[in-house]
Enzyme design. Structure first.
Site, PDB file in Angstrom:
ATOM      1  N   THR A 220       0.854  -1.184   0.000  1.00  0.00           N
ATOM      2  CA  THR A 220       0.000   0.000   0.000  1.00  0.00           C
ATOM      3  C   THR A 220       0.892   1.237   0.000  1.00  0.00           C
ATOM      4  O   THR A 220       2.094   1.157   0.236  1.00  0.00           O
ATOM      5  CB  THR A 220      -0.914   0.050   1.242  1.00  0.00           C
ATOM      6  OG1 THR A 220      -0.113   0.301   2.414  1.00  0.00           O
ATOM      7  CG2 THR A 220      -1.671  -1.254   1.430  1.00  0.00           C
TER       8      THR A 220
ATOM      9  N   ALA B 196       3.241  -0.922   4.685  1.00  0.00           N
ATOM     10  CA  ALA B 196       2.556   0.312   5.082  1.00  0.00           C
ATOM     11  C   ALA B 196       3.596   1.424   5.112  1.00  0.00           C
ATOM     12  O   ALA B 196       4.646   1.280   5.752  1.00  0.00           O
ATOM     13  CB  ALA B 196       1.900   0.156   6.440  1.00  0.00           C
TER      14      ALA B 196
ATOM     15  N   VAL C 196       7.556  -1.881   6.997  1.00  0.00           N
ATOM     16  CA  VAL C 196       7.561  -0.415   6.974  1.00  0.00           C
ATOM     17  C   VAL C 196       8.179   0.082   5.671  1.00  0.00           C
ATOM     18  O   VAL C 196       9.333  -0.229   5.355  1.00  0.00           O
ATOM     19  CB  VAL C 196       8.333   0.156   8.169  1.00  0.00           C
ATOM     20  CG1 VAL C 196       8.322   1.684   8.127  1.00  0.00           C
ATOM     21  CG2 VAL C 196       7.733  -0.344   9.482  1.00  0.00           C
ATOM     22  N   LYS C 197       7.406   0.843   4.928  1.00  0.00           N
ATOM     23  CA  LYS C 197       7.889   1.412   3.670  1.00  0.00           C
ATOM     24  C   LYS C 197       8.533   2.765   3.927  1.00  0.00           C
ATOM     25  O   LYS C 197       7.920   3.655   4.522  1.00  0.00           O
ATOM     26  CB  LYS C 197       6.720   1.602   2.694  1.00  0.00           C
ATOM     27  CG  LYS C 197       6.495   0.486   1.727  1.00  0.00           C
ATOM     28  CD  LYS C 197       5.319   0.800   0.826  1.00  0.00           C
ATOM     29  CE  LYS C 197       5.778   1.006  -0.592  1.00  0.00           C
ATOM     30  NZ  LYS C 197       4.628   1.104  -1.538  1.00  0.00           N
ATOM     31  N   CYS C 198       9.768   2.914   3.433  1.00  0.00           N
ATOM     32  CA  CYS C 198      10.500   4.177   3.577  1.00  0.00           C
ATOM     33  C   CYS C 198      11.054   4.595   2.224  1.00  0.00           C
ATOM     34  O   CYS C 198      11.553   3.752   1.470  1.00  0.00           O
ATOM     35  CB  CYS C 198      11.669   4.027   4.544  1.00  0.00           C
ATOM     36  SG  CYS C 198      11.233   3.583   6.227  1.00  0.00           S
TER      37      CYS C 198
END
EC number: 2.2.1.2
Length: 223
Positions: free
Chosen positions: A27, A64, A90-92
């Site tokens: 997402t 996310a 965790v998307k960075c």
């Protein structure tokens, strides 16, 4: 190659999961915005509840994305997101601040997806920082007359050269050929919109063959 679905739409996720082919979900803020009926009243807590709902549907990595730009804020938000469910990734973004956050998460055992990757150097830095996944956006590169799949091939080659364990998620997939090319390039994962997932199974000769078979079957039933 693993298949992720690139959407925040719960109905699409459920439909894809029912096929038995789904390995994870990605997402981002734009995808979340598409499914929000009342953006003015959609809170961060609502966002977390939505991610939790996705985790209940798919038993696999659920990416996310953080919505901040400074490393300390990314770390704070990312740790909060990771606490939602053990499957949250965790998307960075791959920026200087994002790399700091990725390194921190790696040291804490929190999985990360390095996103908005458009160059081999960004992918190399993400792997060096300890990213679990890296997401080259091939469709957006194609949009500016650049060969997006060539980037995937370069990343796969670099990772193979040095034994990096970071998995390559081909993102910004626009059509079935992108998925086929990703598989040929040796990508670990393709994250695919639901519409493209449905297109993957279609072929005009299959449709024509089914029509003919059904016509013949109808004749046999009458005889």
């Amino acid at each position: 190659m693993k298949f992720f679905i690139d959407t925040a739409n719960l109905d699409e996720i459920k439909a894809a999961a029912e096929l038995g082919l789904l390995d994870g979900v990605t997402t981002n803020p734009s995808l979340i915005a598409k499914i929000v009926a009342d953006p003015a009243n959609f809170t961060y807590e609502d966002f977390k509840k939505h991610i939790a709902a996705i985790c209940e549907i798919v038993d696999g990595p659920i990416s996310a994305e953080v919505t901040t730009l400074e490393a300390e804020e990314m770390i704070r938000e990312g740790e909060d997101l990771a606490s939602i469910h053990e499957n949250v990734v965790v998307k960075c973004p791959v920026t200087l601040e994002g790399l700091k956050a990725i390194r921190h998460f790696s040291s804490e055992g929190i999985r990360t997806n390095a996103t908005l990757v458009f160059s081999p150097s960004q992918a190399l830095l993400a792997a060096k920082a300890g990213a679990t996944y890296v997401s080259p956006f091939i469709g957006r590169l194609d949009d500016i007359s650049t060969d997006g799949m060539a980037l995937v091939e370069q990343i796969v080659a670099i990772y193979d050269n040095y034994g990096y364990h970071t998995e390559v998620i081909v993102a910004s997939v626009r059509h079935p050929q992108h998925v086929v090319e990703a598989a040929l390039a040796g990508a670990d994962i393709a994250t695919i919109p639901f519409g493209v997932i449905k297109q993957l199974v279609r072929h005009p000769l299959t449709d024509a063959g089914l029509t003919k078979f059904m016509e013949d079957a109808s004749v046999m039933k009458k005889s």
